[in-house]
Design a protein around this motif. Structure first.
Motif, PDB file in Angstrom:
ATOM      1  N   ASP A 182       0.817  -1.217   0.000  1.00  0.00           N
ATOM      2  CA  ASP A 182       0.000   0.000   0.000  1.00  0.00           C
ATOM      3  C   ASP A 182       0.850   1.266   0.000  1.00  0.00           C
ATOM      4  O   ASP A 182       0.340   2.369  -0.162  1.00  0.00           O
ATOM      5  N   CYS A 240       3.485   1.463  -2.154  1.00  0.00           N
ATOM      6  CA  CYS A 240       4.027   1.513  -3.518  1.00  0.00           C
ATOM      7  C   CYS A 240       3.073   2.295  -4.414  1.00  0.00           C
ATOM      8  O   CYS A 240       1.930   1.883  -4.621  1.00  0.00           O
ATOM      9  N   ASP A 241       3.554   3.439  -4.952  1.00  0.00           N
ATOM     10  CA  ASP A 241       2.685   4.271  -5.782  1.00  0.00           C
ATOM     11  C   ASP A 241       2.657   3.836  -7.242  1.00  0.00           C
ATOM     12  O   ASP A 241       1.932   4.407  -8.053  1.00  0.00           O
ATOM     13  N   TYR A 283      -2.878   2.338  -3.294  1.00  0.00           N
ATOM     14  CA  TYR A 283      -1.827   3.194  -2.736  1.00  0.00           C
ATOM     15  C   TYR A 283      -2.417   4.077  -1.646  1.00  0.00           C
ATOM     16  O   TYR A 283      -3.395   4.790  -1.863  1.00  0.00           O
TER      17      TYR A 283
END
Length: 237
Positions: A41, A43-44, A68
């Motif tokens: 969550d 990691c964009d 994200y």
């Protein structure tokens, strides 16, 4: 939800830590010498980590993953910054900045010998050194991987002498050096930057962090990289 997210090939990963340093969201951590995506969550899906990997071990994939969570990322960054700035408990000497004065003969500095320490300030660990210490003004900054001083016999004379020294290990230390190095370079009158690293791939993390800090500082400062072999030779200057 179905979205784009990174995938790390642990077999290809060489443990350099460059991706963890490049991930500003803190989604990647070094565990047992390997990079791991520990917070999906965080990691964009933009992939700042991909170009830093020298082993081509990171790629995008599209799969089911949590959305994200920008709020959680910002909260984690704020907590990290607060912990970073908090004073060390019990008045630890490591938090006390001081300049080390060497003996002089007349107006000339003490004659340099191979057994004379050239360290001119304390502390030296990147995580402990204050970003606003007065010894940074007008300094030639040395950013060194900590193993280099043990591997290269004449390290004090050739590198520490006439420099302000900060050291770290990108493989064993947690977090990203780039942010703090940026503060040091941006907020002080740094005259030059010398980066000394070992030849091993994991040492590339400290070089990448220093280069990112130079770029982020917005300043044009002379810099160079020196590489030390594991048997104590100077490979590149």
């Amino acid at each position: 939800m179905l979205r784009r997210i990174i995938k790390i090939d642990e077999e290809k990963c060489n443990g350099c830590g460059a991706c963890a340093s490049a991930c500003h969201e803190g989604a990647i951590e070094m565990i047992d010498g390997k990079a791991k995506l520990t917070r999906e969550d965080y990691c964009d899906g933009l992939g700042d980590c991909l170009p830093t990997c020298p082993a081509d071990a990171i790629h995008f994939e599209e799969r089911e993953a949590p959305a994200y969570n920008e709020a959680a990322v910002l909260a984690a960054k704020a907590a990290k910054e607060h912990a970073h700035k908090a004073p060390l408990p019990c008045g630890c000497p490591g938090s006390q900045s001081r300049t080390i004065q060497r003996e002089t003969s007349g107006n000339a500095p003490q004659a340099a010998t191979h057994n004379t320490s050239q360290l001119s300030q304390w502390p030296v660990q990147i995580k402990l050194v204050p970003t606003n210490a007065p010894y940074f003004d007008g300094a030639n900054l040395l950013i060194a991987a900590d193993c280099t001083a043990y591997a290269y016999g004449n390290f004090h004379q050739e590198f520490i002498r006439n420099h302000i020294t900060v050291i770290g290990c990108p493989k064993l230390d947690e977090g990203d050096y780039a942010e703090k190095l940026t503060e040091i370079i941006a907020n002080n009158d740094i005259k030059s930057v010398t980066i000394v690293r070992m030849e091993v791939p994991c040492c590339g993390g400290i070089e990448q962090a220093a280069k990112r800090a130079l770029q982020a500082s917005g300043k044009f400062i002379p810099w160079r990289v020196a590489i030390v072999s594991t048997d104590g030779r100077l490979l590149d200057v």
